[in-house]
Design a protein around this motif. Structure first.
Motif, PDB file in Angstrom:
ATOM      1  N   THR A 253      27.374  26.399  36.294  1.00 23.21           N
ATOM      2  CA  THR A 253      27.719  25.143  35.369  1.00 23.21           C
ATOM      3  C   THR A 253      26.339  24.346  34.664  1.00 23.21           C
ATOM      4  O   THR A 253      26.281  24.092  33.616  1.00 23.21           O
ATOM      5  N   THR A 254      25.371  24.758  35.602  1.00 27.88           N
ATOM      6  CA  THR A 254      24.075  24.154  35.140  1.00 27.88           C
ATOM      7  C   THR A 254      22.822  25.109  34.927  1.00 27.88           C
ATOM      8  O   THR A 254      23.158  26.147  35.406  1.00 27.88           O
ATOM      9  N   ARG A 255      21.916  24.933  34.213  1.00 24.97           N
ATOM     10  CA  ARG A 255      20.933  25.731  33.711  1.00 24.97           C
ATOM     11  C   ARG A 255      20.222  26.094  34.969  1.00 24.97           C
ATOM     12  O   ARG A 255      19.749  27.223  35.089  1.00 24.97           O
ATOM     13  N   ASP A 256      19.808  25.174  36.060  1.00 22.52           N
ATOM     14  CA  ASP A 256      19.266  25.437  37.198  1.00 22.52           C
ATOM     15  C   ASP A 256      19.891  25.945  38.387  1.00 22.52           C
ATOM     16  O   ASP A 256      19.298  25.978  39.660  1.00 22.52           O
ATOM     17  N   LEU A 257      21.115  26.141  38.300  1.00 18.18           N
ATOM     18  CA  LEU A 257      22.007  26.382  39.538  1.00 18.18           C
ATOM     19  C   LEU A 257      23.158  27.613  39.073  1.00 18.18           C
ATOM     20  O   LEU A 257      24.032  27.269  38.123  1.00 18.18           O
ATOM     21  N   ILE A 258      22.782  28.733  39.401  1.00 21.63           N
ATOM     22  CA  ILE A 258      23.698  29.851  38.869  1.00 21.63           C
ATOM     23  C   ILE A 258      24.206  30.516  40.259  1.00 21.63           C
ATOM     24  O   ILE A 258      23.777  30.664  41.178  1.00 21.63           O
ATOM     25  N   THR A 274      18.833  28.584  43.171  1.00 20.28           N
ATOM     26  CA  THR A 274      18.607  27.328  42.712  1.00 20.28           C
ATOM     27  C   THR A 274      17.107  27.360  42.229  1.00 20.28           C
ATOM     28  O   THR A 274      16.505  28.470  42.198  1.00 20.28           O
ATOM     29  N   ALA A 275      16.756  26.214  41.460  1.00 16.51           N
ATOM     30  CA  ALA A 275      15.023  26.122  41.022  1.00 16.51           C
ATOM     31  C   ALA A 275      14.166  26.589  42.155  1.00 16.51           C
ATOM     32  O   ALA A 275      14.387  26.063  43.250  1.00 16.51           O
ATOM     33  N   VAL A 284      10.030  17.378  35.305  1.00 15.16           N
ATOM     34  CA  VAL A 284      11.288  18.012  34.825  1.00 15.16           C
ATOM     35  C   VAL A 284      11.542  19.033  36.111  1.00 15.16           C
ATOM     36  O   VAL A 284      12.970  18.884  36.539  1.00 15.16           O
ATOM     37  N   GLU A 285      10.557  19.670  36.512  1.00 16.60           N
ATOM     38  CA  GLU A 285      10.705  20.814  37.458  1.00 16.60           C
ATOM     39  C   GLU A 285      11.179  19.922  38.729  1.00 16.60           C
ATOM     40  O   GLU A 285      12.028  20.458  39.454  1.00 16.60           O
ATOM     41  N   ASP A 290      14.567  18.756  43.404  1.00 20.06           N
ATOM     42  CA  ASP A 290      15.495  17.743  44.075  1.00 20.06           C
ATOM     43  C   ASP A 290      16.955  18.211  44.248  1.00 20.06           C
ATOM     44  O   ASP A 290      17.571  18.253  45.261  1.00 20.06           O
ATOM     45  N   ARG A 291      17.411  18.729  42.961  1.00 21.72           N
ATOM     46  CA  ARG A 291      18.605  19.260  42.954  1.00 21.72           C
ATOM     47  C   ARG A 291      18.960  20.108  43.693  1.00 21.72           C
ATOM     48  O   ARG A 291      19.977  20.344  44.697  1.00 21.72           O
TER      49      ARG A 291
END
Ligand code: GDP
Length: 434
Positions: A253-258, A274-275, A284-285, A290-291
């Motif tokens: 769903t999100t750009r940095d969590l696939i 994850t990132a 931003v990074e 954190d996420r």
């Protein structure tokens, strides 16, 4: 129990996407029989396949096919049901739908056949929910769990619990007629209180097994973390290409969590990339990091990748399974339980095997009855609270009332709340006829 909506006769395509070799249209309701007479010219013997031409009201053939007639109440919904097994062409089905509409039938709402089955007492709510799970089941473990509940696993447990509560209440109410209205030592009320305490604990244990059901239904949650370039997305891609990947799962769903979903030995496992995590990242990074960390803290298992071609030491995530990556480029010694190379494929099967073992561990004993939905958890928690409320009261009337509430909550799980039945219990257990 007959609601106004149930006087309608409903129809739906019960089989999968068109076009298909065969499609099944299911019809249920009081007009099912007449529909057959009009479109098939006769009503075949119940539960016997009949082959013939299916026509519109003017007698023009639409298609030929097999007809199955189920006479209510011996049918899935409890009503008269017809199944048309026809060729699964789009125009065939469109013509059928048009005809059924012309005959005054309407298309079914989502789950309406099952709802009718419930209203007609063919299934309880847990069985209906399990049927939905069975239809959605992607893995063997999910299928087994759903089948067990669709054939009454949870129903038996919860009906049993409700029966026990009704019995305790009956005991208290009978006691009320013959004794003082207070809970005295050695009294029925005291004994019931002790048993209720244990019983409420039993419910707590059951409630706490909800995470196991979630793992089963939604997947064992694995999160991959590591520094940028540790090889996280390469690993995820490699896993997605293997035959264990469940393609039907929702995309990330999100750009940095696939996220991808795997079927590991019959257990659904979700793997999230994850990132990359590193110190001194820009704003931003840093948000992505954190996420990633907060996502990892919710996971059932964190896989931390450590690049074996670099000598940077990772900050270890507590409890993570440490896996060396880029084994093909490894220089020198390393002390890690697992090492993989996406390049050569080395170590990946072993890693998957380890994840599977951990997922199985988290699932626990196959065949345990687990609460499968938040709805069950809420009602069970309320029931246990009412039981503790019953224990806390001295006055027997208040105890009995709290138990009535508790059994009502459990009755809402199966959808079989029936206030009259306490009378049966009282009459069957006590000799009141004197
Ligand atoms: P991420 O930032 O952690 O997602 O890392 P990537 O998966 O994007 O990988 C970073 C780089 O390392 C890419 O150039 C990959 O091709 C390379 N890489 C990843 N895994 C391996 C491996 O097992 N062997 C080799 N030789 N290179 C790899």
């Amino acid at each position: 129990m007959l609601s106004a909506a149930m006087t309608d006769t409903i129809f739906a395509l019960s089989s999968g996407a068109l076009p298909a070799g065969v499609a099944v249209i299911r019809v249920s309701g009081p007009d099912a029989r007449n529909t057959l007479l009009t479109m098939f010219g006769k009503v075949p013997e119940p539960r016997r396949a009949a082959y013939g031409t299916i026509s519109d009201v003017e007698g023009n053939p639409i298609d030929s096919g097999l007809i199955l007639f189920f006479q209510g109440p011996a049918s899935f919904t409890g009503e008269d049901v017809v199944e048309f097994h026809m060729h699964g062409g789009r125009a065939v089905i469109a013509a059928m739908f048009k005809q059924l509409g012309t005959l005054g039938l309407r298309s079914a709402e989502q789950g309406e056949f099952t709802k009718r089955a419930f209203l007609n007492g063919k299934l309880d709510l847990t069985e209906a929910e399990a049927l939905a799970d069975l239809i959605e089941a992607e893995t063997e473990a999910q299928r087994r769990f759903a089948v067990m509940n669709a054939s009454g696993g949870q129903k038996e447990l919860y009906e049993g619990w409700r029966g026990r509560l009704i019995e305790y209440r009956a005991l208290l109410e009978a006691d009320l007629d013959f004794s003082d209205q207070e809970d005295v030592p050695g009294s029925v009320a005291e004994k019931v209180g002790l048993e209720l305490e244990q019983f409420a604990n039993e419910i707590d244990v059951h409630v706490s097994s909800f995470r196991r059901a979630e793992i089963l239904r939604q997947g064992f949650d694995v999160v991959i973390i590591g520094r940028p370039n540790a090889g996280k997305s390469s690993l995820l891609n490699a896993l997605a290409r293997r035959d264990v990947a469940l393609v039907s799962d929702e995309p990330g769903t999100t750009r940095d969590l696939i996220e991808i979903a795997l079927d590991l030995g019959g257990v659904k496992v979700k793997v999230t990339d994850t990132a990359g995590i590193r110190d001194g990242a820009g704003k931003v990074e840093a948000m992505g990091i954190d996420r990633a960390l907060s996502r990892a803290s919710e996971a059932d298992l964190v896989v931390q990748l450590q690049d074996l071609s670099s000598d940077e030491e990772p900050d270890l995530f507590e409890g993570a399974l440490c896996v060396g990556s880029k084994l093909d480029l490894a220089t020198g010694d390393f002390r890690l339980p697992f090492a993989i190379s996406v390049e050569t494929g080395q170590g990946i099967s072993e890693l998957l095997r380890e994840i599977e073992l951990k997922a199985r561990d988290a699932l626990g004993q196959a065949g345990d009855i687990l609460p499968a939905r938040l709805r069950h958890i809420e009602l069970l928690t309320r029931a246990a609270a009412w039981m503790r409320d019953a224990i806390s009261h001295n006055q027997i009337e208040l105890k009995a009332e709290a138990l009535r509430q508790a059994s009502h909550e459990i009755g809402l799980i199966t959808g079989r709340v029936d206030v009259e039945e306490i009378l049966d219990v009282i009459f069957s257990r006590f000799c009141i006829g004197k």
